[in-house]
Write a protein that holds these residues in place. Sequence first.
Motif, short mmCIF file in Angstrom:
data_model
loop_
_atom_site.label_atom_id
_atom_site.label_comp_id
_atom_site.label_asym_id
_atom_site.label_seq_id
_atom_site.Cartn_x
_atom_site.Cartn_y
_atom_site.Cartn_z
N VAL A 186 25.13 5.70 30.31
CA VAL A 186 25.84 6.74 29.55
C VAL A 186 25.45 8.09 30.13
O VAL A 186 24.26 8.35 30.35
CB VAL A 186 25.46 6.67 28.05
CG1 VAL A 186 26.16 7.78 27.27
CG2 VAL A 186 25.78 5.32 27.47
N GLU A 187 26.44 8.93 30.39
CA GLU A 187 26.18 10.28 30.87
C GLU A 187 26.15 11.22 29.66
O GLU A 187 27.10 11.26 28.88
CB GLU A 187 27.26 10.72 31.85
CG GLU A 187 26.94 12.02 32.51
CD GLU A 187 27.94 12.35 33.60
OE1 GLU A 187 28.89 13.10 33.30
OE2 GLU A 187 27.77 11.85 34.72
N LEU A 188 25.05 11.94 29.52
CA LEU A 188 24.88 12.86 28.40
C LEU A 188 25.09 14.29 28.89
O LEU A 188 24.40 14.73 29.81
CB LEU A 188 23.48 12.70 27.79
CG LEU A 188 23.10 11.30 27.32
CD1 LEU A 188 21.66 11.30 26.81
CD2 LEU A 188 24.03 10.79 26.26
N GLY A 220 26.49 12.13 24.47
CA GLY A 220 27.43 11.32 25.24
C GLY A 220 28.06 10.26 24.36
O GLY A 220 27.51 9.88 23.33
N VAL A 221 29.22 9.76 24.79
CA VAL A 221 29.93 8.74 24.03
C VAL A 221 29.34 7.39 24.37
O VAL A 221 29.24 7.00 25.53
CB VAL A 221 31.44 8.76 24.37
CG1 VAL A 221 32.17 7.66 23.62
CG2 VAL A 221 32.02 10.12 24.05
N GLY A 222 28.92 6.67 23.33
CA GLY A 222 28.37 5.34 23.53
C GLY A 222 27.80 4.81 22.24
O GLY A 222 27.54 5.54 21.29
N SER A 223 27.65 3.50 22.18
CA SER A 223 27.05 2.86 21.02
C SER A 223 26.20 1.70 21.50
O SER A 223 26.30 1.27 22.64
CB SER A 223 28.13 2.38 20.04
OG SER A 223 28.94 1.41 20.68
N LEU A 224 25.36 1.20 20.61
CA LEU A 224 24.47 0.10 20.95
C LEU A 224 24.77 -1.10 20.07
O LEU A 224 25.11 -0.95 18.89
CB LEU A 224 23.01 0.49 20.75
CG LEU A 224 22.45 1.58 21.64
CD1 LEU A 224 21.01 1.85 21.29
CD2 LEU A 224 22.57 1.18 23.09
N ASP A 225 24.63 -2.27 20.65
CA ASP A 225 24.71 -3.50 19.88
C ASP A 225 23.37 -3.66 19.17
O ASP A 225 22.33 -3.77 19.82
CB ASP A 225 24.98 -4.67 20.84
CG ASP A 225 25.04 -6.00 20.12
OD1 ASP A 225 25.05 -6.01 18.88
OD2 ASP A 225 25.06 -7.04 20.81
N GLY A 226 23.38 -3.64 17.86
CA GLY A 226 22.15 -3.68 17.09
C GLY A 226 21.40 -5.01 17.16
O GLY A 226 20.28 -5.11 16.68
#
Length: 160
Positions: free
Chosen positions: A111-113, A122-128
Amino acid sequence: MNQTRSTWREPMVWMLVGLPLASVAIGFALLFAAVRPGREDMDTITQATRVGKLLVSAQDEPSTEVATKGLVLRLKGDMIEAVPVDGDFPRGGKLRLTLRASDSQAAERSVELSPSELGWRGVGSLDGGHDWMVELSPDNAAWSLRGHWTAQARAIRLSP
């Protein structure tokens, strides 16, 4: 004619005095060689220096602020933010966040911040459901912070 020879002309005196002196001199030479860094050691030292969890590259001279500050990574909706712990953290430029799943079932993410009002975003999410190995570095790779993002955590702190 009983003539006595000088003491220094006897070979046994040289063995009793000369050999211990030679071994002491060789011992000091070996000690000097062991303590003094060699050429290959200096090349390794200039490539990268580790300060705690912070890996500092030799390409750019790191500022002392980077070596003592930290960042908080947090999830905010579908965004990932990096917020400096201290307001004196050097700002400017983009950061690259690399996420690797520790169970290696999920693919590596990057992910680029970009700079924002509080830090970087930055745009992104994590799988919990996964633990993530995190690496954060600027574009010039002058430093790198690494950490471990546990499953279900909303934020982590990266510090040296």
